[in-house]
Design an enzyme around this catalytic site. Structure first.
Site, PDB file in Angstrom:
ATOM      1  N   LYS A   1      69.919  44.218  78.819  1.00  0.00           N
ATOM      2  CA  LYS A   1      69.818  44.569  80.228  1.00  0.00           C
ATOM      3  C   LYS A   1      70.088  46.058  80.458  1.00  0.00           C
ATOM      4  O   LYS A   1      70.722  46.720  79.643  1.00  0.00           O
ATOM      5  CB  LYS A   1      70.786  43.721  81.059  1.00  0.00           C
ATOM      6  CG  LYS A   1      70.700  42.226  80.765  1.00  0.00           C
ATOM      7  CD  LYS A   1      69.298  41.678  80.894  1.00  0.00           C
ATOM      8  CE  LYS A   1      69.222  40.171  80.834  1.00  0.00           C
ATOM      9  NZ  LYS A   1      68.629  39.615  79.623  1.00  0.00           N
TER      10      LYS A   1
HETATM   11  C1  PLP Z   1      66.069  35.588  84.171  1.00  0.00           C
HETATM   12  C2  PLP Z   1      67.298  35.277  83.356  1.00  0.00           C
HETATM   13  N1  PLP Z   1      68.193  34.417  83.859  1.00  0.00           N
HETATM   14  C3  PLP Z   1      69.328  34.128  83.198  1.00  0.00           C
HETATM   15  C4  PLP Z   1      69.615  34.695  81.977  1.00  0.00           C
HETATM   16  C5  PLP Z   1      70.870  34.329  81.273  1.00  0.00           C
HETATM   17  O1  PLP Z   1      71.709  35.423  81.076  1.00  0.00           O
HETATM   18  P1  PLP Z   1      72.758  35.440  79.859  1.00  0.00           P
HETATM   19  O2  PLP Z   1      71.985  35.584  78.598  1.00  0.00           O
HETATM   20  O3  PLP Z   1      73.642  36.600  80.138  1.00  0.00           O
HETATM   21  O4  PLP Z   1      73.496  34.138  79.922  1.00  0.00           O
HETATM   22  C6  PLP Z   1      68.715  35.598  81.411  1.00  0.00           C
HETATM   23  C7  PLP Z   1      68.991  36.223  80.106  1.00  0.00           C
HETATM   24  O5  PLP Z   1      68.194  36.862  79.515  1.00  0.00           O
HETATM   25  C8  PLP Z   1      67.528  35.897  82.116  1.00  0.00           C
HETATM   26  O6  PLP Z   1      66.626  36.771  81.634  1.00  0.00           O
END
Ligand code: PLP
Length: 366
Positions: free
Chosen positions: A185
């Site tokens: 990110k």
């Molecule tokens: C659109 C979206 N939602 C949720 C997530 C989940 O985030 P995390 O990997 O920090 O749990 C991601 C992770 O890439 C994502 O791209």
């Protein structure tokens, strides 16, 4: 095939090292340390919202948001069919049923309001909007429509730090905006996430839910909760990185423009449209194949060592994902399927140089 241009580019500088070292030296390392509160204050200021609640991942942010909105067993939650699996898993975690809605067109990640209207039921407890790859998607019209129905919006802005729609940052107009700060990110703490909200009662619930149900002046378990806290070391890193987020978004937007210009005019490929009142954050550059499937293009990029997400991650409509298919036996979302079949992603991060642009163009030309 060796990856020559990956889809992520982590930037860590001396200020990040110093910020993390300072917390390390303080020995105040847990998720209740002062570094977390400072990070949250800075997040709220940067995004222009009243409350920011840091947590351990984007998944945790979504899970916390659903819990804070009392979404539970037998409830339904609307999700665009183009969202990734990570958006849907927290819905399953609270025992609710995901309901998949089509996108407005095959070149937009915004929800189709016609399909949405047919899928709202008395059991609908939340609508999750998901601007994929940092492209601006849903706008103030979704907020108005949901207000009319009295249904809260959760914006899964995991990929969209700094993306703008109608002069607002994505994730700041929803009932709860949820972000990830995973390595890839634009704001990166390795793993991590945060929620934004303007509602003080929801903010309070998110804090309690994140810290095993602890209320001010009471012990753990005053209400239901889990341990989804972000460690202080990660908060220090996030705070230090946040100071550069504006520059990072501006740089990436410039790279997105130069990648787009470089590819413009190439037969069979069109830039993915950007809504006229929106600005992407440069998470990735999107194109669409105008000749049907984008698979051969993605395969050529892959063979040239350029990471392109849809092929790499087996992008498919959520109702085709094994863990979710049983919730949507009869769902078909034609726009979503066409979008998924035709979309191409190309990195536009800080590691993309002129040598890559030539390589990308050669791979795209075939
Ligand atoms: C659109 C979206 N939602 C949720 C997530 C989940 O985030 P995390 O990997 O920090 O749990 C991601 C992770 O890439 C994502 O791209």
């Amino acid at each position: 095939m060796m990856i020559i241009l990956d889809n992520e580019h982590v930037l860590v500088n001396e200020s990040d090292h110093a910020a993390v070292r300072e917390v390390l030296d303080s020995l105040d390392l847990s998720g209740t340390g002062s570094a977390v509160a400072e990070y949250e204050d800075d997040l709220a200021f940067w995004f222009g919202v009243d409350h920011a609640i840091a947590c351990s991942s984007g998944t945790a942010a979504l899970h916390l948001a659903l819990l804070a909105l009392d979404v539970a067993v037998a409830d339904e939650v609307i999700i665009p069919a183009t969202a990734p699996v990570m958006t849907a898993m927290p819905v399953l975690a609270v025992g609710a049923t995901p309901v998949f809605v089509d996108v407005a067109t095959s070149t937009s990640f915004a929800l189709d309001h016609g399909d949405l209207a047919t899928k709202i039921t008395p059991q609908t407890r939340a609508i999750i909007a998901v601007p994929m790859w940092g492209y601006p998607a849903d706008g103030p019209d979704l907020v108005d429509v949901c207000k009319g129905w009295g249904i809260p919006i959760i914006e899964d802005a995991a990929q969209a730090h700094g993306t703008m729609v109608a002069e607002h940052y994505v994730g700041t107009r929803a009932t709860v905006g949820c972000f990830s700060t995973h390595n890839r990110k634009l704001l990166s703490t390795g793993e991590g996430g945060f929620c934004l909200t303007a509602d003080p009662a929801i903010a309070q619930r998110l804090r309690e839910l994140r810290n095993v149900g602890k209320r001010p002046g009471e012990g753990f378990g005053a209400v239901f909760g889990l341990n989804y806290k972000l460690p202080s070391l990660s908060a220090a890193l996030g705070r230090s990185q946040l100071a550069r987020l504006g520059t990072r978004v501006a740089d990436r937007r410039a790279t997105l423009r130069s990648v787009t210009e470089h590819v413009a005019g190439m037969a069979g490929l069109e830039p993915f449209p950007i809504r006229s009142d929106g600005l992407p954050n440069g998470y990735s550059t999107l194109f669409r194949s105008s000749t049907g499937t984008a698979r051969p293009i993605a395969e050529r990029l892959g063979a040239a060592g350029v990471a392109s997400d849809p092929l790499r991650y087996g992008y498919k409509a959520l109702y085709q994902v094994p863990a979710l298919a049983r919730h949507a036996p009869a769902t078909r979302c034609a726009n979503a399927e066409r979008l998924i079949e035709t979309v191409v992603t190309i990195p536009c991060h800080e590691g993309v140089g002129p040598q890559h642009l030539g390589r990308i163009a050669a791979a795209l030309r075939g």
